[in-house]
Design an enzyme around this catalytic site. Sequence first.
Site, PDB file in Angstrom:
ATOM      1  N   LYS A  77     -50.346  -0.347   6.254  1.00  0.00           N
ATOM      2  CA  LYS A  77     -49.418  -0.416   5.129  1.00  0.00           C
ATOM      3  C   LYS A  77     -49.687  -1.689   4.314  1.00  0.00           C
ATOM      4  O   LYS A  77     -50.829  -2.095   4.173  1.00  0.00           O
ATOM      5  CB  LYS A  77     -47.972  -0.300   5.625  1.00  0.00           C
ATOM      6  CG  LYS A  77     -47.763   0.950   6.488  1.00  0.00           C
ATOM      7  CD  LYS A  77     -46.328   1.217   6.826  1.00  0.00           C
ATOM      8  CE  LYS A  77     -46.219   2.463   7.703  1.00  0.00           C
ATOM      9  NZ  LYS A  77     -44.815   2.818   7.986  1.00  0.00           N
ATOM     10  N   GLU A  82     -43.780   7.495   2.734  1.00  0.00           N
ATOM     11  CA  GLU A  82     -43.458   6.371   1.845  1.00  0.00           C
ATOM     12  C   GLU A  82     -44.024   6.598   0.450  1.00  0.00           C
ATOM     13  O   GLU A  82     -43.432   6.155  -0.546  1.00  0.00           O
ATOM     14  CB  GLU A  82     -43.977   5.065   2.463  1.00  0.00           C
ATOM     15  CG  GLU A  82     -43.190   4.677   3.693  1.00  0.00           C
ATOM     16  CD  GLU A  82     -43.898   3.725   4.645  1.00  0.00           C
ATOM     17  OE1 GLU A  82     -43.293   3.396   5.678  1.00  0.00           O
ATOM     18  OE2 GLU A  82     -45.046   3.331   4.360  1.00  0.00           O
ATOM     19  N   ASN A  99     -52.263   2.657  10.496  1.00  0.00           N
ATOM     20  CA  ASN A  99     -51.867   2.482   9.100  1.00  0.00           C
ATOM     21  C   ASN A  99     -51.237   1.105   8.952  1.00  0.00           C
ATOM     22  O   ASN A  99     -50.090   0.888   9.347  1.00  0.00           O
ATOM     23  CB  ASN A  99     -50.876   3.587   8.701  1.00  0.00           C
ATOM     24  CG  ASN A  99     -50.371   3.422   7.278  1.00  0.00           C
ATOM     25  OD1 ASN A  99     -50.897   2.629   6.504  1.00  0.00           O
ATOM     26  ND2 ASN A  99     -49.335   4.167   6.937  1.00  0.00           N
ATOM     27  N   GLU A 152     -45.147  13.127  10.923  1.00  0.00           N
ATOM     28  CA  GLU A 152     -44.357  11.905  11.062  1.00  0.00           C
ATOM     29  C   GLU A 152     -42.925  12.172  10.595  1.00  0.00           C
ATOM     30  O   GLU A 152     -42.659  12.184   9.388  1.00  0.00           O
ATOM     31  CB  GLU A 152     -44.950  10.773  10.209  1.00  0.00           C
ATOM     32  CG  GLU A 152     -46.258  10.216  10.720  1.00  0.00           C
ATOM     33  CD  GLU A 152     -46.551   8.850  10.098  1.00  0.00           C
ATOM     34  OE1 GLU A 152     -46.798   7.913  10.851  1.00  0.00           O
ATOM     35  OE2 GLU A 152     -46.504   8.730   8.864  1.00  0.00           O
ATOM     36  N   SER A 195     -43.035   5.419  15.176  1.00  0.00           N
ATOM     37  CA  SER A 195     -42.651   4.541  16.293  1.00  0.00           C
ATOM     38  C   SER A 195     -43.460   4.813  17.558  1.00  0.00           C
ATOM     39  O   SER A 195     -42.930   4.780  18.672  1.00  0.00           O
ATOM     40  CB  SER A 195     -41.145   4.646  16.582  1.00  0.00           C
ATOM     41  OG  SER A 195     -40.400   4.186  15.469  1.00  0.00           O
ATOM     42  N   HIS A 221     -48.291  10.275   2.744  1.00  0.00           N
ATOM     43  CA  HIS A 221     -47.389   9.576   3.655  1.00  0.00           C
ATOM     44  C   HIS A 221     -45.984   9.607   3.072  1.00  0.00           C
ATOM     45  O   HIS A 221     -45.794   9.581   1.855  1.00  0.00           O
ATOM     46  CB  HIS A 221     -47.855   8.134   3.852  1.00  0.00           C
ATOM     47  CG  HIS A 221     -47.138   7.426   4.959  1.00  0.00           C
ATOM     48  ND1 HIS A 221     -45.893   6.870   4.801  1.00  0.00           N
ATOM     49  CD2 HIS A 221     -47.502   7.181   6.248  1.00  0.00           C
ATOM     50  CE1 HIS A 221     -45.508   6.313   5.945  1.00  0.00           C
ATOM     51  NE2 HIS A 221     -46.457   6.500   6.836  1.00  0.00           N
ATOM     52  N   GLY A 257     -40.867   3.383  11.824  1.00  0.00           N
ATOM     53  CA  GLY A 257     -40.403   2.006  11.802  1.00  0.00           C
ATOM     54  C   GLY A 257     -39.006   1.777  12.341  1.00  0.00           C
ATOM     55  O   GLY A 257     -38.457   0.690  12.222  1.00  0.00           O
TER      56      GLY A 257
END
Length: 254
Positions: free
Chosen positions: A15, A102, A13, A169, A214, A100, A175
């Site tokens: 992003k 986000e 991904n 996730e 991560s 996701h 991250g």
Amino acid sequence: MASGHLRHLVAGNWKMNGLKASTDVLDAVIKGHDAVLAARADLMVCPPATLLAAFAARAGGSTVAVGAQDCHAAAAGAFTGDIAAEMIADAGGKAVIVGHSERRTLHGESDADVRAKAEAAWRAGLLPIVCVGETRAERDAGHALAIVARQIAGSLPDSLPGDLVVAYEPVWAIGTGLTPTTADVAEMHGAIRRQLVERYGGAGQAVRLLYGGSVKPSNAAELMAIADVNGALVGGASLVADDFLAIAKACGTS
């Protein structure tokens, strides 16, 4: 209910990263996904929408698939800035990430929104990669399993019209460099598998479960060896061809 027989999938991904010059990274990934590695794991790159068509054309005929990072639930309409699943397919995409964290957090997407997008992906002939995961506060409160179970229940349809990938996730691991313990990952993936089998019967055993958050070359082998971890959804490390390929090389060896 281990599903170690499923082919591993490693999806990158990207992003909101990547310009036209980033085709160099894709070229290196395609070159590195040789016959030996391709026999062990499927590889997918999900670039930003501006690069989707170019990447799909460049990867055509290779063993690397190209997917998108989001889609709208409708096939067409007055939705400025959005992209339909049919447009992704038309551009050469084979899959789309939906739900996701986000998107859920920054764009307020609900489980129902994610479900509609997954159904749109199937409508367009794409593979939906449905993301679920808890926050740090939810895990610390002991609610991680319940939160993810609720997301699975609300984000997936009552029956499976096509292939499906679910990516776990934990939001707090994305991250941050932090990852859950192997025991925590095994517990969550086992719970997701049981829920899928209860809902879909034998078809639930065929759903690949990816771990994300991560993932990097240094921890990939340990994560990929966990029962019911059938691959990885990779963020930052997927922007570096050598790192992305190293993660893929950790798959299919257990």
